[in-house]
Enzyme design. Sequence first.
Site, PDB file in Angstrom:
ATOM      1  N   GLY A 195     -26.703 -31.360  -3.366  1.00  0.00           N
ATOM      2  CA  GLY A 195     -27.812 -32.234  -3.748  1.00  0.00           C
ATOM      3  C   GLY A 195     -27.307 -33.465  -4.463  1.00  0.00           C
ATOM      4  N   ASP A 196     -27.813 -33.678  -5.688  1.00  0.00           N
ATOM      5  CA  ASP A 196     -27.374 -34.823  -6.493  1.00  0.00           C
ATOM      6  C   ASP A 196     -26.466 -34.370  -7.624  1.00  0.00           C
ATOM      7  OD1 ASP A 196     -29.292 -33.465  -7.863  1.00  0.00           O
ATOM      8  OD2 ASP A 196     -30.350 -35.239  -8.613  1.00  0.00           O
ATOM      9  N   GLU A 197     -25.742 -33.266  -7.467  1.00  0.00           N
ATOM     10  CA  GLU A 197     -24.834 -32.754  -8.491  1.00  0.00           C
ATOM     11  C   GLU A 197     -23.385 -32.980  -8.063  1.00  0.00           C
ATOM     12  OE1 GLU A 197     -25.561 -28.737  -9.491  1.00  0.00           O
ATOM     13  OE2 GLU A 197     -27.591 -29.086 -10.250  1.00  0.00           O
TER      14      GLU A 197
END
Length: 549
Positions: free
Chosen positions: A465-467
């Site tokens: 994801g956005d990690e």
Amino acid sequence: MSVLAIIAAKLRKRSRSIVVRLVLFAVLVVVIGTIVRILFLSDFLKGEIGTLSAAHQLSMATYVAGDVDEKIMARIALLQRLAMRLPPAIPAGSDTLRAWIRERQDSYPLFSLGLLVAFPDGRTVTSSRDLDDALAPAAGPPIDWFRATSAGETAIGRPFRGAGGEPLIALSVPVTGDDGGTVAVLAGIAALDAPGFLNLVQDNRIGRWGGFLLVSPRDRLFVAAGDPRMVLRDTPPPGVNPLHDRAMAGYRGTGVTVNAQGVEELSAIVSVPAAGWFLVARVPTDETFGAVDRLRRFISTVILLPVLVLMAVFALVLRRMLRPLTDAAGRMHQMALGRAPLEPLPVGRMDEVGELVFGFNHLLGKLREQEEALRESEARMAHMAHHDALTGLPNRAMFEDRLHQAIVRAERNGTAFALLYIDLNDFKPVNDAHGHAVGDELLRQVAQRLAGAVRRADTVARIGGDEFAILLMDQQNAGEAAAMVCEKCHAVLAMPIRVADLALTVGASIGGALYPVDASDADRLIAHADQAMYTAKRTFGRHTDKVTA
């Protein structure tokens, strides 16, 4: 063109055929009727010699199997005597118990690695530090013998390799209390290649190429063999060796079979009752029937001298005809060994040999094309397996592998490193408002900026994801280095990111963990960094960070 010319052309074409030439010369040899008598005589002699050889091998196998059985029984009897003499008060003190079993080991050195006493609560007392090292957790002893003996049975465990790679076996007997129940397990550990144990199996050959195999059908293992490479290897699966399959099912006797390497062998099979094993004495049939071949050559020399002369002429002519084939085979062999470049072979003439060489050249071209395509495919697959398809950064699998490597290196060198977990604060609104294409481009540019904020020796990975995660390797002061990288990350992410006509800004919550201060294993280190990241997100909100010192 006349009919005669056409016929002559066809005859010339036929005359170039190797098959035609072989047939013409073979007719001259086949008419020699004495060859048939030699073949019949050979079969008769092979039958008689095979019977004698089988009886001889069975006798040798019986002797060696009896020796192995006797040595196993002697070791079991020793353990049983020691178990009966084990003082009931000694187990309360491991040092006293260790001295007791060490004294017995010195007096009765039948177990090359030593003795041990194992208790139901998991405690184990051994007779020597060498035995402790051999049974280190990296290659700990099997538990089959412990379970069986805990139930009151004398057990011979599955052979296994110690921490140093040496083949070992455990024999164990129960130690009973006053009520008759098992209070401990007394075991002896012996190296399979220890002098005076299985030496008759390992150090003796039958003829030039024959030897012995000691097999455990319960464990489906080769326990001992004249070839060290066979020791502790799995037995062949069913269907590979029919005689071996019968032996695994209980057959004892002699027979001829083809082993897994395609060699025909004469084998004798005898049981080793004490361990439930069986012993195989085997020798290649080529060696067994070598005398028959020598006798056949003698008869051929004395009786069939004219035939041999004719065959010599035949061999010379055939060799000349097949020289292009042997030359091509030699070149192919040199190519296979890497002594000659892999290149097309010259086509000397268009007969069967020429067609074979032409086919080889065509196959070589196809193989080169397939090999190049395979290399490119493997390179793509290897990259895809370890990198994120969107950003090109290492993915979670590669990141976890590098984290484990970092822990091993830090532990070995006595150094520290830092782990940072990064979560983008405003990514979801951007993704929802402008679509996945904009979100994907945003993630790619964020990945480039994060990668530019660290050293080449460090690792930036997309976890999902956005990690993202950053691994800062071999830092003199890991805490200060982590804080400095946090500032760099915030600085590069604070600048607007242009995607198409948009100028986007995202914040980041950063959590960190230091090795070995916060944790000394990968899972806890990741959990610590992840928790710190969420604490930063809850506590400080957007554009903030937290690094655990």
